[in-house]
Design an enzyme around this catalytic site. Sequence first.
Site, PDB file in Angstrom:
ATOM      1  CG  HIS A   1      -2.055  -1.010   1.029  1.00 57.06           C
ATOM      2  ND1 HIS A   1      -2.638  -1.373   2.306  1.00 57.06           N
ATOM      3  CD2 HIS A   1      -2.515  -2.318  -0.175  1.00 57.06           C
ATOM      4  CE1 HIS A   1      -3.645  -2.367   1.598  1.00 57.06           C
ATOM      5  NE2 HIS A   1      -3.434  -2.894   0.415  1.00 57.06           N
TER       6      HIS A   1
ATOM      7  CB  CYS B   1       7.202  17.669  -9.049  1.00 52.51           C
ATOM      8  SG  CYS B   1       8.392  16.214 -10.230  1.00 52.51           S
TER       9      CYS B   1
END
Length: 276
Positions: free
Chosen positions: A127, A170
């Site tokens: 996950h 980013c």
Amino acid sequence: MNERIIEKLKYCLKYEKKITFLVGAGLSAESGIPTFRGKDGYWVSGSKNYKAQEIGTYKMFCENPEEVWKWFLYRKSITEFAKPNTGHLMLKEIEDLLKDNFALISQNIDGLHTKAGNSKERSFFIHGDFDYVRCGYECSKELYPFPKEINLLNRNKDVITEEEQRYLKCPKCGKNLRPHVLWFDEYYDDYYYKTDKVLKAAKNTGILFIIGTSGATNLPQTVCFTVLSKGGTVVEINTEESYFSEILENKQNGIILREKSSDFLTELKEEISKFM
Ligand code: APR
């Protein structure tokens, strides 16, 4: 220790079968991290304005990244200072004893297996992992370490500063970064969540220990059915009933133990060390 478990462990070591651990939030509960569906679980409390199943989605991330980050930074502030408990430490010692016979499939994103010292090669975080972030718009698939400039101490779950939002951009394309976690409106894949390696391990598993999970998500369910279909033994360790209890109840290769994860793993480590 249950005789059938001891027999199966000896069989696995003799025929080089995997001894696999599939774990969930119940393992980390003893480190003070809330579970998901327990009384004060994350999925029960959710965030101030949204249900967990709303805020834990890529859709919400695209529409309202600030709200999503507020909530994930709050959750990260809990796992960041948590310590591995006896259960985690025993899994590390069991890996040291079993080496390549060992496999760990974890639904936990809290980084406590890594803190306890389990190897990356034999641990599959299906996950995701809170210790990493990645470009929310996949300009690349690179995983970046979680920005250490963001203060996680005593975080107020309703606040995120402009400066912090700058650290969540980013480095390649400047768009929003996202936590490296699997969201409710996303699917498992092998690149980020190691699904192929997990299913390969399941096919070669002689005994599967399912520890501290309610079994609400489908890859863990598939792992259980795969092991049973290959004639493997499946042992559930949970303080309460779970999705797996009903499945294992009527199975010859099923064993159900109502125990705490750390107690069981301590006893198991003792047992394994006797015949190594
Ligand atoms: N020892 C053993 N089991 C325990 C303990 C303990 N000390 N404490 C709690 N448990 C059990 C509970 O009885 C419950 O069955 O752990 C389980 C925790 O279940 P959930 O809260 O549903 O967590 P989990 O099964 O890990 O959730 C799976 O759901 O939404 C997703 O991404 C999320 O990874 C998560 C996944």
